[in-house]
Design an enzyme around this catalytic site. Sequence first.
Site, PDB file in Angstrom:
ATOM      1  N   ASP A  73      45.075  41.591  33.590  1.00 52.29           N
ATOM      2  CA  ASP A  73      45.671  42.527  34.546  1.00 52.29           C
ATOM      3  C   ASP A  73      45.313  43.963  34.175  1.00 52.29           C
ATOM      4  O   ASP A  73      45.070  44.277  33.008  1.00 52.29           O
ATOM      5  CB  ASP A  73      47.197  42.332  34.549  1.00 52.29           C
ATOM      6  N   GLY A  74      45.299  44.830  35.186  1.00 53.22           N
ATOM      7  CA  GLY A  74      45.118  46.253  34.947  1.00 53.22           C
ATOM      8  C   GLY A  74      43.747  46.795  35.339  1.00 53.22           C
ATOM      9  O   GLY A  74      43.435  47.954  35.036  1.00 53.22           O
ATOM     10  N   ARG A  76      37.881  50.899  43.123  1.00 55.19           N
ATOM     11  CA  ARG A  76      38.552  49.705  42.568  1.00 55.19           C
ATOM     12  C   ARG A  76      37.571  48.693  42.005  1.00 55.19           C
ATOM     13  O   ARG A  76      37.783  48.105  40.946  1.00 55.19           O
ATOM     14  CB  ARG A  76      39.362  49.017  43.676  1.00 55.19           C
ATOM     15  N   HIS A 132      37.067  45.992  38.447  1.00 58.04           N
ATOM     16  CA  HIS A 132      36.821  44.544  38.378  1.00 58.04           C
ATOM     17  C   HIS A 132      35.494  44.263  37.671  1.00 58.04           C
ATOM     18  O   HIS A 132      35.387  43.306  36.908  1.00 58.04           O
ATOM     19  CB  HIS A 132      36.835  43.940  39.780  1.00 58.04           C
ATOM     20  N   SER A 137      44.729  35.014  42.145  1.00 55.55           N
ATOM     21  CA  SER A 137      45.905  34.204  42.494  1.00 55.55           C
ATOM     22  C   SER A 137      45.933  33.931  43.987  1.00 55.55           C
ATOM     23  O   SER A 137      45.290  34.633  44.779  1.00 55.55           O
ATOM     24  CB  SER A 137      47.185  34.943  42.079  1.00 55.55           C
ATOM     25  N   ASN A 170      46.732  36.937  45.797  1.00 53.14           N
ATOM     26  CA  ASN A 170      45.778  38.057  45.816  1.00 53.14           C
ATOM     27  C   ASN A 170      45.020  38.180  47.149  1.00 53.14           C
ATOM     28  O   ASN A 170      44.402  39.214  47.418  1.00 53.14           O
ATOM     29  CB  ASN A 170      44.767  37.958  44.657  1.00 53.14           C
TER      30      ASN A 170
END
Length: 239
Positions: free
Chosen positions: A15-16, A28, A32, A60, A63
């Site tokens: 995460d993060g 973004r 990733h 997930s 997501n």
Amino acid sequence: MSQLPPPEHIAIIMDGNNRWARHRFLPRVMGHKAGIESIRRVAEACDKRGVRVLTLYAFSTENWSRPRDEVDALMTLFGETIRRELDELARRHIELRFSGRLEELSPALQDQMRQANERTSVGGRAILNIAINYGGRGEIVDAVRAMAREGIDLKQVDEVTIGNHLYTQGLPDPDLVIRTAGEMRLSNFLLWQTAYSEFFSTQTLWPDFGEDDLDQALASYHRRERRFGARPEVSNRGR
Ligand code: IPE
Ligand code: IPE
Ligand code: MG
């Protein structure tokens, strides 16, 4: 000193990535992309430390509710990464597995995942298990449906039967679950399998996570006493 053997199975909630990109005023997707580099680093470090199974939470079932461009970028990145890393994983005899509602992913990605697993599944000495389109509640629903399809008498179902119908069938339960970026929740990850897993949370954002962070998690794990509900061992602890 710890009595515990090294964890056989580590599961990580990576995460993060978005926060990492935001802190750098980057788009973004760069977060990733940086996260993929961490995967390579951490998978290798786990392998070196004798961890046999590494499960990584990559996407997930919840997501899908992210902006369309982010979801598309992630799916493209998954395909590119499998393509790029496959030779190396095969060379190192690491089996690549996928856990989740794979049938809802694009046919092209499904083909890639199937081929990657076929190519690496024979003679693998360690397993890299990617949880993709994964949800723990959905997994239990899917297990119940699979049992019904097979005509299993539901009155006879026990914990072993359920375990054998989860996406993770054949894998040991995680000994240690790590979550990065400071959150303290499971976010629908391995709900059944983590019944007795040890949990470690670090403030480090996933793209910054490296060998030192892994060793911190392992050191913390080795300080734990796993009781599984039994009476605590008599020990020198706290004397
Ligand atoms: C984890 O990073 C990657 C995925 C969930 C796919 P995030 O994208 O959740 O990053 P934060 O938590 O928003 O910083
Ligand atoms: C969990 O992270 C899912 C993955 C790491 C793939 P999220 O960022 O989606 O979880 P929440 O929304 O903070 O619970
Ligand atoms: Mg997040």
